[in-house]
Motif scaffolding. Sequence first.
Motif, PDB file in Angstrom:
ATOM      1  N   MET A   1       0.855  -1.161   0.000  1.00  0.00           N
ATOM      2  CA  MET A   1       0.000   0.000   0.000  1.00  0.00           C
ATOM      3  C   MET A   1       0.908   1.233   0.000  1.00  0.00           C
ATOM      4  O   MET A   1       1.867   1.312   0.740  1.00  0.00           O
ATOM      5  CB  MET A   1      -0.898  -0.025   1.236  1.00  0.00           C
ATOM      6  N   LYS A   2       0.556   2.199  -0.818  1.00  0.00           N
ATOM      7  CA  LYS A   2       1.370   3.396  -0.967  1.00  0.00           C
ATOM      8  C   LYS A   2       0.910   4.484  -0.010  1.00  0.00           C
ATOM      9  O   LYS A   2      -0.205   4.479   0.484  1.00  0.00           O
ATOM     10  CB  LYS A   2       1.284   3.895  -2.403  1.00  0.00           C
ATOM     11  N   TYR A   3       1.814   5.419   0.219  1.00  0.00           N
ATOM     12  CA  TYR A   3       1.558   6.517   1.145  1.00  0.00           C
ATOM     13  C   TYR A   3       0.298   7.295   0.761  1.00  0.00           C
ATOM     14  O   TYR A   3      -0.520   7.634   1.614  1.00  0.00           O
ATOM     15  CB  TYR A   3       2.777   7.439   1.180  1.00  0.00           C
ATOM     16  N   ASN A   4       0.107   7.574  -0.522  1.00  0.00           N
ATOM     17  CA  ASN A   4      -1.066   8.326  -0.972  1.00  0.00           C
ATOM     18  C   ASN A   4      -2.363   7.562  -0.706  1.00  0.00           C
ATOM     19  O   ASN A   4      -3.389   8.172  -0.410  1.00  0.00           O
ATOM     20  CB  ASN A   4      -0.951   8.684  -2.452  1.00  0.00           C
ATOM     21  N   GLU A   5      -2.325   6.240  -0.811  1.00  0.00           N
ATOM     22  CA  GLU A   5      -3.508   5.435  -0.513  1.00  0.00           C
ATOM     23  C   GLU A   5      -3.853   5.521   0.974  1.00  0.00           C
ATOM     24  O   GLU A   5      -5.016   5.638   1.343  1.00  0.00           O
ATOM     25  CB  GLU A   5      -3.279   3.971  -0.904  1.00  0.00           C
ATOM     26  N   ILE A   6      -2.819   5.491   1.824  1.00  0.00           N
ATOM     27  CA  ILE A   6      -3.038   5.596   3.265  1.00  0.00           C
ATOM     28  C   ILE A   6      -3.609   6.972   3.604  1.00  0.00           C
ATOM     29  O   ILE A   6      -4.554   7.087   4.389  1.00  0.00           O
ATOM     30  CB  ILE A   6      -1.723   5.331   4.036  1.00  0.00           C
ATOM     31  N   SER A   8      -5.404   8.837   1.705  1.00  0.00           N
ATOM     32  CA  SER A   8      -6.780   8.845   1.218  1.00  0.00           C
ATOM     33  C   SER A   8      -7.712   8.118   2.189  1.00  0.00           C
ATOM     34  O   SER A   8      -8.819   8.580   2.466  1.00  0.00           O
ATOM     35  CB  SER A   8      -6.844   8.203  -0.166  1.00  0.00           C
ATOM     36  N   ILE A   9      -7.246   6.989   2.727  1.00  0.00           N
ATOM     37  CA  ILE A   9      -8.052   6.231   3.693  1.00  0.00           C
ATOM     38  C   ILE A   9      -8.285   7.076   4.944  1.00  0.00           C
ATOM     39  O   ILE A   9      -9.398   7.140   5.466  1.00  0.00           O
ATOM     40  CB  ILE A   9      -7.362   4.897   4.044  1.00  0.00           C
TER      41      ILE A   9
END
Length: 146
Positions: A1-6, A8-9
């Motif tokens: 999981m990428k930083y941007n996905e985290i 966003s969550i």
Amino acid sequence: MKYNEIKSIIKDFEASSLTVLELESNDVKLRLSKNKEQALETKVVVQSNDQLISDTTGQKPTVTEAKAPSQTIKSPLVGTFYESSTPNGKPLVKAGDKVKKGQVVCIVEAMKIMNEITSPVDGTIDQVMFKNGAVVGFDDVLFTVV
């Protein structure tokens, strides 16, 4: 999981009515909580190439509030939140409405029984915390009152 996905969550979690979110995948373990009685804790653990990286912060999210609510109206039971007493009816109260102690502010349905929730205080509804038809838990804050 990428930083941007985290990121966003976390952003979606802050905008939701959820109070706790735990997410675990092969390389990430994420736990978010909005519990006001405890410090907000965000813990991200990422494992890659046999290295373990851990980041724990005790920072609260940035919240823009003009005034802090002085009172709350909480759910006395688990059930479904209804803002009106009839389907498609007018909400019993909405933000900005004045309420008196003992006034019915919403309905919580539990096991096909419609329970009228009354205000324990006099004041003005500052915020409605749940949308019509949402599931509420015991002691969840339904309304903030100033």
